[in-house]
Structure formats: structure tokens, C-alpha cells
Design an enzyme around this catalytic site. Sequence first.
Site, PDB file in Angstrom:
ATOM      1  N   ASP A 102       1.002  -1.297  -0.082  1.00 42.23           N
ATOM      2  CA  ASP A 102       0.079   0.137  -0.041  1.00 42.23           C
ATOM      3  C   ASP A 102       0.889   1.328   0.151  1.00 42.23           C
ATOM      4  OD1 ASP A 102      -2.252  -1.709   0.169  1.00 42.23           O
ATOM      5  OD2 ASP A 102      -2.540  -1.482   2.421  1.00 42.23           O
TER       6      ASP A 102
HETATM    7  P1  NAP Z   1       0.918  -3.911   3.252  1.00 45.75           P
HETATM    8  O1  NAP Z   1       0.249  -3.012   2.120  1.00 45.75           O
HETATM    9  O2  NAP Z   1      -0.061  -4.644   4.184  1.00 45.75           O
HETATM   10  O3  NAP Z   1       1.613  -5.073   2.079  1.00 45.75           O
HETATM   11  C1  NAP Z   1       2.401  -6.223   2.512  1.00 45.75           C
HETATM   12  C2  NAP Z   1       2.786  -6.922   1.566  1.00 45.75           C
HETATM   13  O4  NAP Z   1       3.836  -7.972   2.088  1.00 45.75           O
HETATM   14  C3  NAP Z   1       1.885  -7.976   1.146  1.00 45.75           C
HETATM   15  O5  NAP Z   1       1.222  -7.368  -0.065  1.00 45.75           O
HETATM   16  C4  NAP Z   1       2.321  -9.204   0.834  1.00 45.75           C
HETATM   17  O6  NAP Z   1       2.247  -9.747  -0.436  1.00 45.75           O
HETATM   18  C5  NAP Z   1       3.765  -9.023   1.404  1.00 45.75           C
HETATM   19  N1  NAP Z   1       4.349 -10.104   2.325  1.00 45.75           N
HETATM   20  C6  NAP Z   1       3.653 -10.594   3.578  1.00 45.75           C
HETATM   21  N2  NAP Z   1       4.478 -11.313   3.926  1.00 45.75           N
HETATM   22  C7  NAP Z   1       5.608 -11.600   3.399  1.00 45.75           C
HETATM   23  C8  NAP Z   1       6.898 -12.255   3.430  1.00 45.75           C
HETATM   24  N3  NAP Z   1       6.984 -13.013   4.291  1.00 45.75           N
HETATM   25  N4  NAP Z   1       7.685 -12.046   2.671  1.00 45.75           N
HETATM   26  C9  NAP Z   1       7.727 -11.089   1.459  1.00 45.75           C
HETATM   27  N5  NAP Z   1       6.586 -10.382   1.290  1.00 45.75           N
HETATM   28  C10 NAP Z   1       5.471 -10.601   2.105  1.00 45.75           C
HETATM   29  O7  NAP Z   1       2.304  -3.364   3.865  1.00 45.75           O
HETATM   30  P2  NAP Z   1       2.797  -1.836   3.881  1.00 45.75           P
HETATM   31  O8  NAP Z   1       3.066  -1.402   2.437  1.00 45.75           O
HETATM   32  O9  NAP Z   1       3.667  -1.849   5.135  1.00 45.75           O
HETATM   33  O10 NAP Z   1       1.576  -0.976   4.269  1.00 45.75           O
HETATM   34  C11 NAP Z   1       1.062  -1.075   5.639  1.00 45.75           C
HETATM   35  C12 NAP Z   1      -0.526  -0.967   5.470  1.00 45.75           C
HETATM   36  O11 NAP Z   1      -1.167  -1.186   6.767  1.00 45.75           O
HETATM   37  C13 NAP Z   1      -1.041   0.667   5.127  1.00 45.75           C
HETATM   38  O12 NAP Z   1      -2.273   0.110   4.394  1.00 45.75           O
HETATM   39  C14 NAP Z   1      -1.230   0.953   6.448  1.00 45.75           C
HETATM   40  O13 NAP Z   1      -2.336   2.081   6.380  1.00 45.75           O
HETATM   41  C15 NAP Z   1      -1.771  -0.153   7.195  1.00 45.75           C
HETATM   42  N6  NAP Z   1      -1.842   0.091   8.672  1.00 45.75           N
HETATM   43  C16 NAP Z   1      -0.651   0.626   9.280  1.00 45.75           C
HETATM   44  C17 NAP Z   1      -0.811   0.600  10.632  1.00 45.75           C
HETATM   45  C18 NAP Z   1       0.806   1.417  11.205  1.00 45.75           C
HETATM   46  O14 NAP Z   1       0.471   1.930  12.171  1.00 45.75           O
HETATM   47  N7  NAP Z   1       1.880   1.116  10.638  1.00 45.75           N
HETATM   48  C19 NAP Z   1      -1.642   0.188  11.467  1.00 45.75           C
HETATM   49  C20 NAP Z   1      -2.625  -0.250  10.866  1.00 45.75           C
HETATM   50  C21 NAP Z   1      -2.777  -0.335   9.648  1.00 45.75           C
HETATM   51  P3  NAP Z   1       2.426 -11.441  -0.479  1.00 45.75           P
HETATM   52  O15 NAP Z   1       1.230 -12.025   0.148  1.00 45.75           O
HETATM   53  O16 NAP Z   1       2.193 -11.643  -2.225  1.00 45.75           O
HETATM   54  O17 NAP Z   1       3.669 -11.912  -0.034  1.00 45.75           O
END
Ligand code: NAP
Length: 175
Positions: A102
Site C-alpha cells: 500500500d
Molecule cells: P501492506 O500493504 O500490508 O503489504 C504487505 C505486503 O507484504 C503484502 O502485499 C504481502 O504480499 C507481502 N508479504 C507478506 N508476508 C511476506 C513475506 N514473508 N515475504 C515477502 N513479502 C511478504 O504493507 P505496507 O506497504 O507496509 O502498508 C501498511 C498498511 O497497513 C497500510 O495500508 C497502512 O495504512 C496499514 N496500517 C498501518 C498501521 C501502522 O501504524 N503502521 C496500522 C494499521 C494499519 P504477498 O502476500 O504476495 O507476499
Amino acid sequence: MREVHSEDVAVQLAYARQVVFVPGYGMATAQAQHALRELATALEDRGVTVKYAIHPVAGRMPGHMNVLLAEANVPYSQLYELDQINPEFPSTDVAVVVGANDVVNPDARDNPNSPIAGMPIVEVDKARSVVVLKRGRGKGFSGLENPLFYKQNCEMLYGDAKDSIVQLAGAVRNA
Ligand code: NAP
């Protein structure tokens, strides 16, 4: 989506001037931070400049990436916030997305109808080349498609992030 293999990515990285790593939730689940630090060291030993782009909501809790990278002894001086790192992508040879989705979704910037329109992103799509480390076609927390993965300058390195990075570090050392 265009798949790439670790040997090819290792060559790109080994001959780059600047590489920017963009960690996300997948780095946390894979616990890939120590391997990432080792890959960074292998690149720095070859004279490559290494930086890390830290998105404020990467991962699942505030400061998630900072905590993990600090645990792996990544120097604080190599961590860059969005407004510092985004202007650098046009002069970055390779942006490596480590299990983020994301926070690198260009729809947030380009598609006013996207549910995440207006969310600041790490603008990896402006780098000369982008390599995305993820296991497959899994979506991020938002459940949205990510057009980054279909862009001309983007390649996918499939696998668990830690496994992929360990392979890359070995291949960079041998390049
Ligand atoms: P993300 O959008 O959740 O994407 C994570 C990606 O990691 C997934 O598409 C997944 O694809 C891949 N993944 C998972 N396990 C893996 C592994 N072992 N090895 C390699 N890839 C792996 O992560 P992000 O870009 O960090 O974004 C964070 C999201 O969480 C945002 O939407 C944010 O708003 C939300 N959020 C953040 C917080 C905060 O405080 N940081 C709190 C709540 C929500 P595959 O399945 O294809 O591997």
C-alpha cells in the site's frame, strides 16, 4: 507482472550507484531486517550508496520499521522520511520494495477515485528500476490492486523476503 530472478537483481544492485530499500509489513513478517542489513553492507563494501525510505504507516504499528531496522543496527543516518527521499528517486538506480504494498501504490497519487487517493506514498515508480520482493499476488492491508507491479520499470522477485535477501546478499558478494 514481470518476474525476475535473484542473480539478475544482484547484478543490478552490485553495479548501482544508489539503492533505496523500502521496507513494509512483509519485512516484519519475514523478520528480514538482519538479512537486509547484511545485503546493505555487501553493497556498501562495493561502493554503492544505500538508503532506506521509511513511510509513516509502513507495517502495522507506528514506528514499526524504525524499531526493526534499529534492532538490526541499521544506522539512523540511513533512514529517510518521505519528503527527504521522494525527490531522490529519479536519480536512484534501483528501488527495492521489501514486502511493502500500500505505501508504494501510485494510485494514491494518480487516481482520484481510489479509496486511498491523497495518501502520501513512497514514489518508487520514479526510480530507474524497481524490484518488488513479495511471495506472490497477495494484496496489502487495504485489499487494493497495485498498478506499480505492472509498470515498465518494475520487476517482481517472488519468495519470502528473508530468503530472497539472503540469496541476493550471497550473489552480490560473488558478483
Ligand atoms: P501492506 O500493504 O500490508 O503489504 C504487505 C505486503 O507484504 C503484502 O502485499 C504481502 O504480499 C507481502 N508479504 C507478506 N508476508 C511476506 C513475506 N514473508 N515475504 C515477502 N513479502 C511478504 O504493507 P505496507 O506497504 O507496509 O502498508 C501498511 C498498511 O497497513 C497500510 O495500508 C497502512 O495504512 C496499514 N496500517 C498501518 C498501521 C501502522 O501504524 N503502521 C496500522 C494499521 C494499519 P504477498 O502476500 O504476495 O507476499
